[in-house]
Structure formats: structure tokens, C-alpha cells
Scaffold this motif. Structure first.
Motif, PDB file in Angstrom:
ATOM      1  N   GLU A 255       0.816  -1.212   0.000  1.00 14.35           N
ATOM      2  CA  GLU A 255       0.000   0.000   0.000  1.00 14.35           C
ATOM      3  C   GLU A 255       0.853   1.268   0.000  1.00 14.35           C
ATOM      4  OE1 GLU A 255      -0.038  -2.409   2.291  1.00 14.35           O
ATOM      5  OE2 GLU A 255      -2.049  -3.191   2.610  1.00 14.35           O
ATOM      6  N   MET A 264      -2.247  -2.024   6.475  1.00 18.01           N
ATOM      7  CA  MET A 264      -3.243  -3.099   6.527  1.00 18.01           C
ATOM      8  C   MET A 264      -4.391  -2.889   5.549  1.00 18.01           C
ATOM      9  SD  MET A 264      -2.772  -4.728   9.816  1.00 18.01           S
ATOM     10  CE  MET A 264      -4.398  -4.830  10.495  1.00 18.01           C
ATOM     11  N   ASP A 269      -1.171  -8.393  -0.434  1.00 21.40           N
ATOM     12  CA  ASP A 269       0.118  -7.776  -0.686  1.00 21.40           C
ATOM     13  C   ASP A 269       0.805  -8.647  -1.728  1.00 21.40           C
ATOM     14  OD1 ASP A 269       0.543  -5.408   1.195  1.00 21.40           O
ATOM     15  OD2 ASP A 269      -0.216  -6.909   2.580  1.00 21.40           O
ATOM     16  N   ASN A 316      -0.343  -9.060   4.106  1.00 22.72           N
ATOM     17  CA  ASN A 316       0.780  -8.951   5.037  1.00 22.72           C
ATOM     18  C   ASN A 316       1.536 -10.257   5.306  1.00 22.72           C
ATOM     19  OD1 ASN A 316      -0.696  -6.496   5.184  1.00 22.72           O
ATOM     20  ND2 ASN A 316       0.287  -6.031   7.133  1.00 22.72           N
TER      21      ASN A 316
HETATM   22 CA    CA Z   1      -0.448  -4.754   3.645  1.00 28.27          CA
END
Ligand code: CA
Ligand code: CUK
Ligand code: CUA
Length: 631
Positions: A255, A264, A269, A316
């Protein structure tokens, strides 16, 4: 995924196998046996343990050597530690990014040459990895990262001393670190975790669109940065293949966020994969830039580049681990209950243009439980993933997970084992090499809670030793450690034992500069005891031989810059001397055949005793002499 009754069965099984319990029963049996024999009760000997039932698996009898070296991250201490495994006994600490009064790291001239003149106060060491040749540990070096001060260091395995530390430009905070496996190390790969503007000189402070980070390849032989790759997002952990072609890294901040909500925000990701040969070719052809303030080639590996691929994976991801069969790279999901299994072969097909969608390289995405962080391998086709939130280790079968991903009804989970508590990394013996032997697994648990005597609000970590040689994982021992080891390697002693020196060699490069200076002064270090004055600079040369220094006294003037060089002429292994100068904050180690030196300003007039700090002789306390500082 977890079956409740299975879990209960596991905890029942492990509940009976704590170290306290095992040691308790064998000690008790020893007492009973000794009582029957009418002998005195003392420390249970190896024989007592074996004659009174099986010794615990981690029991290493007195005088016996451990089978494995445990290379332990020292975390916030900035040091590296070496343990014997399975006993979990600490053998030595190797200062790297920290100062250390025992050996004088950060005090001696030899250590300052490694650390640099203005070294920061400490470091945050996460990932130690030994150099490899053809996918096997080769016992040359251990490379480590410093997350705190964006550095990478190299430890020489023959003397177990740090011999190089470098700063990594164009990023902030080196986190993941791994080595090239094929043909050899070769490259040391490291992940820049924090995105900042470059140059980071205050001109672009609060404009995150100008922030970026890079992936770095260091030449492990010269300890110079070979090249860097500019990436989108950030980089967390990394691992390389077994063919010398590709290296992968997880990214949790695709991000480009600058706060928790930003990191988040998205559901996905990525794992970014680097094509080593293509990057080398681009560098050769001059297709790179240099970022002002540094002198390293930086190729552009952002989206659209042919040098990289970005594989979308659930939110993540964290750990990044290559399987020892050379086939797969596994990214652990962290905020997703899954791990993503990717095929190196398919990665090759993607870069060759045969696959179009980056997700085509994913061969499995098994569900594990809550908070998968890192994965280890036993060389028998099984993987072991830590679950931070569930406080468990999941044993699962990689090929079965692939079958399940392809729609077959297969249970790939083999076992879930409760650990205490909140594991981060785990590591299997030889598990990151072709020699993965599936004997031991270490779970590096962040929390120990109630497992040890309370020692204040800061609890030790709890590193648990797990026997994985059979079908079921079994916890064998708890090992408290000063926080916070993130990672470790379990290396069979055959790799290292014969390479480690017991006594320094006189021509060791570690103190070669000091020897060269003495030569310039016409001094024979092994025999000469003399003082040389050059203006306000004073060079004091002496030997040490138990229980005396070569000089009983020497005289300098207040304000002199004094360099003391000591050569330990003793040859017997273990006969280390020290040099501590009273009220000057100076101590250094001089092991057999070593030369150590220290430079300081004699700013305190008067009598200053210097004394030996290693108990070397019956007359060790008498091993002291005087520095006289004239006012
Ligand atoms: Ca992330
Ligand atoms: S990181 Cu600490 S638990 Cu720095 Cu390898 Cu995953
Ligand atoms: Cu030399 Cu103690």
C-alpha cells in the motif's frame, strides 16, 4: 482446520514431556538406584542416567560434545550467540553491532577498524545465515543483518569474530537476509524494510509518494554492494532458490502506507521475485541509475520491469522459506491463516514468457491456523509452520497440500503441537540446506510467561527444542534466552569443528594492520618490550606470558595519545590474558598468539595499575603493572 479432539490429544501428549518432568523422573530414578547400591547421592552421572532408564534425548553427558552448533541471533543485544544443540548450552557470544567489555569490542583498535570510527551504540540483529556452496553449509562465514542501523556484518567462522560491517545505502532498516546457495555465496541478499525518501536529507519529509526502498545483493567475498533493485512496496523476509537463478521476498506494505491502517488497508500484498541473471545483465549493460549520495548500481524493478515479478498473496505475508528439495518457496500468511507455496520451476516459466498470470506460479495455499509466521523443513517432504496467535507449530506435507489445492480430498495436516508461547521463527536441523536431516526443530517463542522463575517484568524468551525424527513432534526441552532471538541455524558439527581455530595464528588478518604498524616501528612483537615516543604520540609494546606483562611499568605525560599493543606469547589453548587499565574504562582480551591494541588519551595523571582480567595462572591476581602519568 484444527480438529479439537486432535488438539487435545496433542496437548495431552506434550503435557507429559516437559523437560522438568523428564529430568525429574530420571533424577529421581538416579536417587533410588544410588540408594539401593548404598552409595552417596550426587549429581546423576551419564551412567546413572543410562542405567536408570533412557536418558532424555537432549542429554549430553559431561565431557561429551553437542552434535550441532546453534547459531543464535542476539536480537536487540546486537550480538550473535552460539549454543550447543541439543543441550541448549550457550558456548560463546560474538559481539557484532554492540560493544563488549569482555573482549574489548568497540574498545580495541582491531574492533574499531571493523566497526568504523563512529559506530552507533547498538544494533538489532535478526537473521544469521551461514555461507553455502552448492546448497550446503561451507563453514566460511556467517552473515547477519542490523535492522536498527541499516547494516550487514560478516563473521569469520574460523575465529568466530566479526570481520566486516557495511552500511547499506538507499534504504532504511535491513530486515530479511539470506545467502545465495548456488553455486556459492556469492551474494548475500537483504531486504530494505522501511521506505524513506532518497536522498533522505530533509527535502522531502512528509511526501510518501517520494518514499521507496531497495532489494540489495552484497558480494559476500568483498563485502561491497553488488547491485540494488528499486521495488514497489516494501520488503520483509527473503530466501533464494537452489539453482542460483531467483530470489524471493515478502512485502507487507504494498500500500505504501505510513501508519498501521495504511499497512493493513488492502486484502492482498505480494511476494516479489527477482531474476538474478536478468539483473546482472542489466547492470552489465549499464541499464541502471546511481542515487545521489551512493555509488552502487540501482536497477528499476518496479511493476512493469522484466527483472521482477509481483505475485499477489493474502494480506501482510511474513516468512519466506525455500524447501530443501529445491522445488518450492513458501510465504507464510501472518494476517491470513494460509501459507502460499510457489514453484521455482513455474517462476522460470513465467520469466520465460510461458505463463501470463503471476498467480500461475502458486501451486498450493493450504490453511494452517492463526498467524503463520515462518516455515521449516525436515527433508522428508514435511514442513513446519509457526502459528503466532495459536501458539502452535503445524506439521504439514507439501505434496499433499499441492494435491488438495488441485481439488483432491487429502488431509495435508500431520500434527499441531502446542508451544509456549507465541512462536516467531522456527528452524530445523540443517533444514535450509540440501542436507536437511529432520532431527531437531527449534521453536523460538516470544513469550515465556510462567515457564521459568520470575526475573522481573522483562521475561526471557523461550526457545523450545522439538524432536522431529519420528512421526510426531515431541517437545524435549525449554531453553530460556535473553530477548530477542528472532532466528537461528542448526548446523551439524561436521561443518565447523575442524574449521574453528583453538589458538590464533600469528599472521591472522584480523590484527594484520597492528602487526604492520609495529614493523614500521622496528618492533618484534613476540619479544620486544619497549616504549616509542613520536611527539605527543606514545607507542607501548609488550608481551604477556602467564603471570607477567613484559613491562613492569611505563611512563607517559598527561595529554599523550597512548597506543598499547600487547602480544600474548603463550601457546597453550585457553590461556587467555586480559588488559584492564584502572579507571580508564579499557579492557581487552589477548588470547594465545593474539595481538591486541588500544589507543586512548592519558588524561588522568597519577598511578594507574593495569591488570589481567582472565584467570590465567595461580598468580593471575599478581599479573599487574603500572602506567605512570606525569602531570
Ligand atoms: Ca499490507
Ligand atoms: S522476523 Cu522476527 S519473528 Cu525479523 Cu525474521 Cu519473523
Ligand atoms: Cu594473565 Cu590472568
Amino acid at each position: 482446520m484444527s480438529d479439537n479432539s486432535e488438539d487435545q490429544k496433542q496437548s495431552r501428549e506434550t503435557g507429559g514431556l516437559s523437560r522438568r518432568h523428564v529430568l525429574g523422573t530420571s533424577a529421581l530414578a538416579g536417587v533410588v538406584g544410588a540408594g539401593l547400591a548404598g552409595g552417596l547421592v550426587s549429581v546423576p552421572s551419564a551412567q546413572a542416567a543410562s542405567s536408570s532408564g533412557p536418558a532424555p534425548k537432549d542429554f549430553v553427558p559431561p565431557g561429551q560434545l553437542d552434535e550441532y552448533y546453534g547459531i543464535w541471533s542476539g536480537g536487540q543485544s546486537g550480538e550473535l550467540r552460539i549454543l550447543g544443540i541439543p543441550s541448549m548450552r550457550e558456548l560463546v557470544r560474538i559481539p557484532v553491532f554492540n560493544t563488549d567489555f569482555t573482549i574489548g569490542w568497540g574498545i580495541t583498535n582491531e574492533s574499531k577498524r571493523v566497526l568504523g570510527a563512529n559506530f552507533p551504540a547498538g544494533g538489532d540483529l535478526h537473521h544469521p545465515h551461514m555461507s553455502m556452496t552448492h546448497g550446503r553449509y561451507d563453514g566460511r562465514y556467517i552473515f547477519v543483518n542490523d535492522k536498527a542501523c541499516t547494516r550487514v556484518a560478516r563473521i569469520r567462522c574460523d575465529i568466530m569474530r566479526t570481520d566486516k560491517i557495511i552500511n547499506i545505502p538507499n534504504t532504511q532498516s535491513i530486515h530479511g537476509l539470506r545467502v545465495q546457495r548456488e553455486p556459492r555465496t556469492g551474494y548475500v541478499f537483504c531486504c530494505g524494510e522501511f521506505r524513506v525518501p532518497h536522498p533522505n536529507d530533509g527535502r522531502d519529509l512528509n511526501d510518501p509518494s517520494k518514499y521507496f526502498t531497495v532489494f540489495t545483493a552484497i558480494d559476500g567475498d568483498t563485502m561491497k554492494v553488488a547491485w540494488q533493485v528499486l521495488v514497489d512496496g516494501n520488503l520483509d523476509n527473503t530466501d533464494a532458490d537452489y539453482d542460483g537463478k531467483y530470489v524471493a521476498a515478502t512485502c507487507y506494505n504494498s500500500e505504501g502506507g505510513v501508519n498501521l491502517a495504511g499497512f493493513m488497508r488492502d486484502e492482498r500484498d505480494w511476494v516479489v521475485i527477482f531474476d538474478i541473471k536478468a539483473i546482472e545483465a542489466a547492470v552489465r549493460k549499464g541499464q541502471y541509475k546511481k542515487i545521489p549520495g551512493s555509488d552502487v548500481p540501482v536497477v528499476d524493478g518496479r511493476h512493469g520491469s522484466k527483472l521482477t515479478m509481483y505475485v499477489p498473496v493474502p494480506k501482510n505475508p511474513h516468512g519466506c522459506n525455500a524447501s530443501p528439495d529445491g522445488k518450492y518457496i513458501v510465504a507464510s500468511g501472518k494476517l491470513s491463516p494460509t501459507v502460499t507455496v510457489m514453484s521455482w520451476k513455474k517462476i522460470g516459466e513465467y520469466f520465460a514468457g510461458k505463463l501470463k498470470n503471476p498467480r500461475d506460479i502458486v501451486v498450493a495455499e493450504p490453511e494452517m491456523g492463526l498467524g503463520p509466521l515462518h516455515t521449516a523443513f525436515d527433508g522428508r517432504g514435511n514442513a513446519y509452520t509457526t502459528l503466532f496467535i495459536d501458539s502452535q507449530i503445524v506439521k504439514w506435507n507439501v505434496e499433499d497440500a499441492i494435491k488438495a489445492y488441485n481439488g483432491q480430498k487429502v488431509n495435508y495436516i500431520r500434527q499441531k503441537l502446542d508451544v509456549a508461547y507465541q512462536p516467531g521463527h522456527n528452524h530445523a536441523s540443517m533444514g535450509e540446506t540440501r542436507d536437511a536431516d529432520g532431527k531437531w526443530l527449534i521453536s523460538l517463542n516470544k513469550f515465556s510467561k510462567d515457564r521459568f522463575l520470575p526475573v522481573g517484568p522483562l521475561h526471557p524468551d523461550n526457545d523450545q527444542l522439538i524432536d522431529i525424527s519420528g512421526d510426531q513432534m515431541k517437545i524435549v526441552a525449554d531453553g530460556p534466552v535473553y530477548c530477542e532471538p528472532h532466528d537461528c541455524n542448526l548446523i551439524h558439527r561436521r561443518v565447523l569443528m575442524d574449521k574453528v581455530k583453538r589458538v590464533w595464528s600469528r599472521n591472522d588478518p584480523f590484527f594484520a594492520e597492528t602487526v604492520a604498524l609495529a614493523k614500521k616501528h622496528g618492533v618484534k612483537l613476540e619479544t620486544d618490550n619497549k616504549v616509542i615516543r613520536q611527539g605527543k604520540k606514545v607507542f607501548v609494546y609488550m608481551t604477556s606470558a602467564a603471570p607477567t606483562y613484559g613491562l613492569e611499568q611505563f611512563t607517559v605525560k598527561k595529554g599523550d595519545e597512548v597506543t598499547i599493543t600487547i602480544t600474548n606469547v603463550d601457546t597453550i589453548q585457553d590461556l587467555t590474558h586480559g588488559f584492564c587499565l584502572a579507571n580508564y574504562g579499557i579492557n581487552m582480551e589477548i588470547s594465545p598468539q593474539q595481538t591486541s591494541s588500544v589507543t586512548f588519551i592519558a588524561d588522568k595523571p597519577g598511578v594507574h595499575w593495569f591488570y589481567c582480567t582472565f584467570f590465567c595462572h595461580a598468580l593471575h591476581l599478581e599479573m599487574r603493572s603500572r602506567m605512570l602519568v606525569e602531570a
